[in-house]
Design a protein around this motif. Structure first.
Motif, short mmCIF file in Angstrom:
data_model
loop_
_atom_site.label_atom_id
_atom_site.label_comp_id
_atom_site.label_asym_id
_atom_site.label_seq_id
_atom_site.Cartn_x
_atom_site.Cartn_y
_atom_site.Cartn_z
N UNK A 68 0.83 8.51 -9.51
CA UNK A 68 1.47 7.31 -10.07
C UNK A 68 2.87 7.16 -9.49
N UNK A 69 3.44 5.97 -9.64
CA UNK A 69 4.70 5.65 -8.97
C UNK A 69 5.81 6.61 -9.36
N UNK A 83 1.02 -1.19 -10.96
CA UNK A 83 0.32 -1.76 -12.10
C UNK A 83 1.17 -1.65 -13.37
N UNK A 84 0.59 -2.09 -14.47
CA UNK A 84 1.24 -1.93 -15.77
C UNK A 84 2.59 -2.61 -15.85
N UNK A 141 11.50 -2.31 -9.85
CA UNK A 141 10.56 -2.73 -10.88
C UNK A 141 10.11 -1.56 -11.77
N UNK A 142 10.18 -0.35 -11.21
CA UNK A 142 9.78 0.84 -11.98
C UNK A 142 10.99 1.57 -12.57
N UNK A 173 0.85 -1.18 0.00
CA UNK A 173 0.00 0.00 0.00
C UNK A 173 0.89 1.24 0.00
N UNK A 174 0.97 1.89 -1.15
CA UNK A 174 1.75 3.11 -1.29
C UNK A 174 0.78 4.27 -1.05
N UNK A 175 0.92 4.88 0.12
CA UNK A 175 -0.10 5.80 0.63
C UNK A 175 0.36 7.24 0.50
N UNK A 176 -0.53 8.09 0.04
CA UNK A 176 -0.32 9.53 0.07
C UNK A 176 -1.67 10.19 0.36
#
Length: 328
Positions: A143-144, A227-228, A171-172, A132-135
């Motif tokens: 987006x990341x 995602x993606x 991964x990104x 859970x990447x929370x803001x």
């Protein structure tokens, strides 16, 4: 003659019954011969703000109040610390994320250059942890890649959360150098997010997470999707990650959010007495309602049917014996 035949038949039936009873008593004695009061079972959990602590506490309570062991739940820094506690025999049982366990067992990732921890064993699979990447809505992060140049709470150093954060950046196509990272556990980092001192926080836990829910009382929660291509890269390199969705109603977000999950497992050391490991595993499933009462996530996921999901290391011999008995 009939009376004699009936008498002999009765004797044979009695002898058969005695043999069956004796066999049953021998099997029972095998477990009852274990003096549970002489064993102390420390269950290593996680920070008191997360799910590991109440769920680990439920296990400890079953061991002490239902089985008769001496037991306590120990608050810790979670996965990485728990793995160390098990390897050093400073805890008998611990909850850890399967990705961290896999890295320790095989000696890669965060455990690169270290001796593979092949003495780690599993008792059972538990429940999925959601990345859970929370803001909040104030940051404008959606987006990341928006994390570039931002202040990000990535978890306590070498914690399971922090190991996840590293893999998400990788991964990104990014590294920590792309952000200003703070090594805070997620309870501390969420507090900083409330005070506008960080812009985003990694929380890897079951859902709903109490600290995130509390954030929602003062701010509009935004979850950044994994995602993606980023998710595809992650699963290709680390197949223990599984795609999942966090429904909008969990944190009252504007829509469902796609992310990655990784399973939690209960680990022990291979040196744990086989009879104790068998007895503990059996005791868990004979008192599974007490475990499930600890949290909605436990009720949904911690079951005998799910006990092997996400387990990528060998089971302890005592656990294997129990699973064999119940046909798994």
């Amino acid at each position: 003659m009939n009376t004699k035949r009936m008498f002999l038949t009765a004797i044979l039936v009695l002898l058969l019954a005695v043999n069956i009873f004796a066999a049953g008593q021998a099997e029972t004695a095998k477990t009852e011969g274990l003096d549970r009061s002489k064993h102390f079972i420390t269950v290593a959990t996680g920070p008191t703000s997360g799910l590991y602590y109440p769920i680990g506490g439920a296990f400890s309570s079953v061991f002490q109040n239902k089985l008769g062991y001496k037991s306590s739940a120990q608050a810790t820094g979670a996965s990485a610390e728990n793995i160390t506690l098990i390897l050093e025999n400073r805890a008998e049982m611990a909850i850890a994320m399967s990705d961290a366990v896999a890295q320790a067992y095989q000696g890669f990732g965060a455990y690169e250059g270290k001796k593979p921890a092949t003495e780690l064993r599993a008792l059972l699979g538990l429940y999925p942890n959601y990345v859970q990447l929370v803001t909040t809505s104030r940051t404008g992060i959606t987006k990341f890649t928006d994390l570039k140049g931002k202040r990000v709470g990535v978890g306590a150093p070498n914690s399971g959360v922090e190991l996840n954060a590293r893999m998400m950046y990788e991964a990104h196509g990014m590294t920590y150098a792309d952000s200003r990272v703070d090594y805070l556990n997620y309870g501390e980092a969420i507090a900083q997010l409330k005070n506008n001192m960080v812009d985003a926080v990694f929380v890897t836990s079951g859902i709903p997470n109490a600290t995130i829910m509390e954030l929602g009382t003062t701010s509009q929660i935004v979850l950044i999707p994994i995602e993606g291509q980023g998710l595809a890269n992650l699963k290709a390199k680390y197949p223990f990650f599984v795609e999942a969705t966090i429904p909008a109603d969990v944190y009252d977000t504007k829509g469902d959010v796609v992310t990655a999950t990784v399973r939690n497992i209960m680990i022990v050391n291979a040196s744990l007495d086989e009879e104790v490991a068998y007895d503990l595993t059996k005791g868990v499933f004979e008192n599974i309602g007490d475990i499930q009462a600890a949290h909605a996530t436990a009720k949904e996921h911690i079951t005998l049917a799910n006990s092997h999901i996400g387990v990528d290391i060998p089971f302890h011999e005592g656990a294997k014996r129990y699973y064999s008995e119940v046909g798994m």
